[in-house]
Motif scaffolding. Structure first.
Motif, PDB file in Angstrom:
ATOM      1  N   MET A  94       0.957  -1.049  -0.050  1.00 28.16           N
ATOM      2  CA  MET A  94       0.079   0.063  -0.033  1.00 28.16           C
ATOM      3  C   MET A  94       0.837   1.098   0.108  1.00 28.16           C
ATOM      4  O   MET A  94       2.160   1.203   0.531  1.00 28.16           O
ATOM      5  CB  MET A  94      -0.887   0.166   1.234  1.00 28.16           C
ATOM      6  CG  MET A  94      -1.791  -1.161   1.109  1.00 28.16           C
ATOM      7  SD  MET A  94      -3.067  -1.285   2.609  1.00 28.16           S
ATOM      8  CE  MET A  94      -4.355  -0.006   1.946  1.00 28.16           C
ATOM      9  N   GLY A  95       0.485   2.391  -0.661  1.00 26.42           N
ATOM     10  CA  GLY A  95       1.170   3.262  -0.627  1.00 26.42           C
ATOM     11  C   GLY A  95       0.507   4.804  -0.968  1.00 26.42           C
ATOM     12  O   GLY A  95      -0.911   4.746  -0.980  1.00 26.42           O
ATOM     13  N   TRP A  96       1.366   5.830  -0.722  1.00 23.47           N
ATOM     14  CA  TRP A  96       0.757   7.086  -0.843  1.00 23.47           C
ATOM     15  C   TRP A  96       1.404   7.846  -1.937  1.00 23.47           C
ATOM     16  O   TRP A  96       2.805   7.999  -1.899  1.00 23.47           O
ATOM     17  CB  TRP A  96       0.725   8.140   0.255  1.00 23.47           C
ATOM     18  CG  TRP A  96      -0.388   7.430   1.422  1.00 23.47           C
ATOM     19  CD1 TRP A  96      -0.112   6.690   2.516  1.00 23.47           C
ATOM     20  CD2 TRP A  96      -1.579   8.198   1.522  1.00 23.47           C
ATOM     21  NE1 TRP A  96      -1.015   6.566   3.227  1.00 23.47           N
ATOM     22  CE2 TRP A  96      -2.086   7.302   2.786  1.00 23.47           C
ATOM     23  CE3 TRP A  96      -2.639   8.728   0.855  1.00 23.47           C
ATOM     24  CZ2 TRP A  96      -3.315   7.466   2.859  1.00 23.47           C
ATOM     25  CZ3 TRP A  96      -3.941   9.013   1.078  1.00 23.47           C
ATOM     26  CH2 TRP A  96      -4.122   8.328   2.300  1.00 23.47           C
ATOM     27  N   TYR A  97       0.960   8.550  -3.043  1.00 24.60           N
ATOM     28  CA  TYR A  97       1.432   9.053  -3.984  1.00 24.60           C
ATOM     29  C   TYR A  97       1.037  10.819  -3.876  1.00 24.60           C
ATOM     30  O   TYR A  97      -0.265  10.887  -3.162  1.00 24.60           O
ATOM     31  CB  TYR A  97       1.182   8.676  -5.369  1.00 24.60           C
ATOM     32  CG  TYR A  97       1.909   7.422  -5.844  1.00 24.60           C
ATOM     33  CD1 TYR A  97       1.679   6.056  -5.017  1.00 24.60           C
ATOM     34  CD2 TYR A  97       2.861   7.193  -6.653  1.00 24.60           C
ATOM     35  CE1 TYR A  97       2.031   4.972  -5.299  1.00 24.60           C
ATOM     36  CE2 TYR A  97       3.568   6.120  -6.894  1.00 24.60           C
ATOM     37  CZ  TYR A  97       3.035   4.846  -6.093  1.00 24.60           C
ATOM     38  OH  TYR A  97       3.760   3.755  -6.516  1.00 24.60           O
ATOM     39  N   ARG A  98       1.536  11.652  -4.579  1.00 27.34           N
ATOM     40  CA  ARG A  98       1.195  12.929  -4.683  1.00 27.34           C
ATOM     41  C   ARG A  98       1.157  13.572  -6.058  1.00 27.34           C
ATOM     42  O   ARG A  98       2.299  13.163  -6.747  1.00 27.34           O
ATOM     43  CB  ARG A  98       2.003  13.824  -3.494  1.00 27.34           C
ATOM     44  CG  ARG A  98       3.109  14.065  -3.556  1.00 27.34           C
ATOM     45  CD  ARG A  98       3.695  14.971  -2.441  1.00 27.34           C
ATOM     46  NE  ARG A  98       4.958  15.004  -2.468  1.00 27.34           N
ATOM     47  CZ  ARG A  98       5.767  15.696  -1.494  1.00 27.34           C
ATOM     48  NH1 ARG A  98       5.229  15.832  -0.442  1.00 27.34           N
ATOM     49  NH2 ARG A  98       7.057  15.834  -1.479  1.00 27.34           N
ATOM     50  N   GLN A  99       0.487  14.362  -6.225  1.00 27.20           N
ATOM     51  CA  GLN A  99       0.700  15.015  -7.675  1.00 27.20           C
ATOM     52  C   GLN A  99       0.474  16.769  -7.338  1.00 27.20           C
ATOM     53  O   GLN A  99      -0.880  17.012  -7.157  1.00 27.20           O
ATOM     54  CB  GLN A  99      -0.216  14.422  -8.738  1.00 27.20           C
ATOM     55  CG  GLN A  99      -0.023  15.269 -10.065  1.00 27.20           C
ATOM     56  CD  GLN A  99      -0.667  14.418 -11.137  1.00 27.20           C
ATOM     57  OE1 GLN A  99      -1.499  13.610 -10.843  1.00 27.20           O
ATOM     58  NE2 GLN A  99      -0.249  14.538 -12.424  1.00 27.20           N
ATOM     59  N   ALA A 100       1.406  17.506  -7.671  1.00 29.63           N
ATOM     60  CA  ALA A 100       1.123  18.773  -7.665  1.00 29.63           C
ATOM     61  C   ALA A 100       0.951  19.459  -8.927  1.00 29.63           C
ATOM     62  O   ALA A 100       1.181  18.933  -9.946  1.00 29.63           O
ATOM     63  CB  ALA A 100       2.436  19.459  -7.220  1.00 29.63           C
ATOM     64  N   PRO A 101       0.305  20.756  -9.169  1.00 25.21           N
ATOM     65  CA  PRO A 101      -0.022  21.244 -10.460  1.00 25.21           C
ATOM     66  C   PRO A 101       1.329  21.167 -11.201  1.00 25.21           C
ATOM     67  O   PRO A 101       2.454  21.455 -11.095  1.00 25.21           O
ATOM     68  CB  PRO A 101      -0.414  22.555 -10.049  1.00 25.21           C
ATOM     69  CG  PRO A 101      -1.020  22.488  -8.984  1.00 25.21           C
ATOM     70  CD  PRO A 101      -0.162  21.311  -8.074  1.00 25.21           C
ATOM     71  N   ALA A 115      -3.014   0.834  -3.595  1.00 19.16           N
ATOM     72  CA  ALA A 115      -2.795  -0.443  -2.907  1.00 19.16           C
ATOM     73  C   ALA A 115      -3.060  -1.720  -4.096  1.00 19.16           C
ATOM     74  O   ALA A 115      -3.664  -1.663  -5.159  1.00 19.16           O
ATOM     75  CB  ALA A 115      -4.161  -0.837  -2.068  1.00 19.16           C
ATOM     76  N   ASP A 116      -2.136  -2.639  -3.912  1.00 14.11           N
ATOM     77  CA  ASP A 116      -2.070  -3.899  -4.756  1.00 14.11           C
ATOM     78  C   ASP A 116      -2.958  -4.854  -4.081  1.00 14.11           C
ATOM     79  O   ASP A 116      -2.478  -5.354  -3.121  1.00 14.11           O
ATOM     80  CB  ASP A 116      -0.473  -4.382  -4.738  1.00 14.11           C
ATOM     81  CG  ASP A 116      -0.329  -5.616  -5.649  1.00 14.11           C
ATOM     82  OD1 ASP A 116       0.961  -6.280  -5.429  1.00 14.11           O
ATOM     83  OD2 ASP A 116      -1.231  -6.073  -5.960  1.00 14.11           O
ATOM     84  N   ILE A 117      -3.991  -5.113  -4.656  1.00 12.48           N
ATOM     85  CA  ILE A 117      -5.031  -6.064  -3.888  1.00 12.48           C
ATOM     86  C   ILE A 117      -5.169  -7.286  -4.801  1.00 12.48           C
ATOM     87  O   ILE A 117      -5.436  -7.222  -6.090  1.00 12.48           O
ATOM     88  CB  ILE A 117      -6.495  -5.211  -3.912  1.00 12.48           C
ATOM     89  CG1 ILE A 117      -5.943  -4.045  -3.072  1.00 12.48           C
ATOM     90  CG2 ILE A 117      -7.532  -5.923  -3.526  1.00 12.48           C
ATOM     91  CD1 ILE A 117      -7.092  -2.870  -2.775  1.00 12.48           C
ATOM     92  N   VAL A 118      -5.458  -8.264  -4.156  1.00  9.43           N
ATOM     93  CA  VAL A 118      -5.912  -9.643  -4.661  1.00  9.43           C
ATOM     94  C   VAL A 118      -7.634  -9.459  -4.286  1.00  9.43           C
ATOM     95  O   VAL A 118      -7.857  -9.694  -3.079  1.00  9.43           O
ATOM     96  CB  VAL A 118      -5.284 -10.744  -3.983  1.00  9.43           C
ATOM     97  CG1 VAL A 118      -5.754 -12.043  -4.580  1.00  9.43           C
ATOM     98  CG2 VAL A 118      -3.547 -10.416  -4.169  1.00  9.43           C
ATOM     99  N   VAL A 119      -8.361  -9.669  -5.333  1.00 11.91           N
ATOM    100  CA  VAL A 119      -9.702  -9.656  -5.273  1.00 11.91           C
ATOM    101  C   VAL A 119     -10.106 -11.049  -5.214  1.00 11.91           C
ATOM    102  O   VAL A 119      -9.594 -12.139  -5.761  1.00 11.91           O
ATOM    103  CB  VAL A 119     -10.106  -9.192  -6.493  1.00 11.91           C
ATOM    104  CG1 VAL A 119     -11.930  -9.133  -6.487  1.00 11.91           C
ATOM    105  CG2 VAL A 119      -9.927  -7.654  -6.717  1.00 11.91           C
ATOM    106  N   GLY A 120     -11.220 -11.579  -4.323  1.00 13.35           N
ATOM    107  CA  GLY A 120     -11.837 -12.639  -4.321  1.00 13.35           C
ATOM    108  C   GLY A 120     -12.361 -12.917  -2.897  1.00 13.35           C
ATOM    109  O   GLY A 120     -12.362 -11.838  -1.947  1.00 13.35           O
ATOM    110  N   ILE A 121     -13.343 -13.730  -2.756  1.00 16.16           N
ATOM    111  CA  ILE A 121     -14.196 -13.887  -1.530  1.00 16.16           C
ATOM    112  C   ILE A 121     -13.776 -15.138  -0.509  1.00 16.16           C
ATOM    113  O   ILE A 121     -13.112 -15.017   0.419  1.00 16.16           O
ATOM    114  CB  ILE A 121     -15.612 -14.096  -1.847  1.00 16.16           C
ATOM    115  CG1 ILE A 121     -16.187 -12.777  -2.675  1.00 16.16           C
ATOM    116  CG2 ILE A 121     -16.305 -14.039  -0.386  1.00 16.16           C
ATOM    117  CD1 ILE A 121     -17.551 -12.697  -2.961  1.00 16.16           C
ATOM    118  N   THR A 122     -13.782 -16.366  -1.225  1.00 13.81           N
ATOM    119  CA  THR A 122     -13.178 -17.496  -0.611  1.00 13.81           C
ATOM    120  C   THR A 122     -11.949 -17.944  -1.102  1.00 13.81           C
ATOM    121  O   THR A 122     -11.161 -18.734  -0.489  1.00 13.81           O
ATOM    122  CB  THR A 122     -14.183 -18.594  -0.540  1.00 13.81           C
ATOM    123  OG1 THR A 122     -14.439 -18.902  -2.190  1.00 13.81           O
ATOM    124  CG2 THR A 122     -15.480 -18.193   0.215  1.00 13.81           C
TER     125      THR A 122
END
Length: 123
Positions: free
Chosen positions: A34-41, A97-104
């Motif tokens: 997980m991470g934070w990025y930023r973008q200025a004008p 975030a790098d997410i693995v999608v799924g329920i079970t």
């Protein structure tokens, strides 16, 4: 459907502090980095800080010693504590975030982005 929702941005004077939060929701099997990025004008989006699933952290040189990234895996939340803010920290801050999608079981994996939260530091 997976969503990342940021909060905590705002206007602060130089030298002040803010704490950003980002909550992930939806059919999430697991979350890796997980991470934070930023973008200025007129600038490109840049990495501010990241944290692995195991808690290893990485910071941009410009924020080392001032910002702290952390996460609560049970709450699917990542935080960015920003201290000693400077006018040059003014930007829109995005959660990633790098997410693995799924329920079970795992079904797919991809990067997700939040909608961004504005941080403005006045001099």
């Amino acid at each position: 459907q997976v969503q990342l929702v940021e909060s905590g941005g705002g206007l602060v004077q130089a030298g002040g502090s803010l704490r950003l939060s980002c909550v992930a929701s939806g059919s999430i099997f697991s979350i890796n980095d997980m991470g934070w990025y930023r973008q200025a004008p007129d600038n490109q989006r840049e990495l501010v800080a990241s944290i692995s699933g195991g808690g290893s952290t990485n910071y941009a040189d410009s924020v080392k010693g001032r910002f702290t990234i952390s996460r609560d895996n049970a709450k699917k939340t990542v935080y960015l504590q920003m201290n000693s803010l400077k006018p040059e920290d003014t930007a829109v801050y995005y959660c990633n975030a790098d997410i693995v999608v799924g329920i079970t079981r795992p079904a797919s994996r991809r990067d997700y982005w939040g909608q961004g939260t504005q941080v403005t530091v006045s001099s």
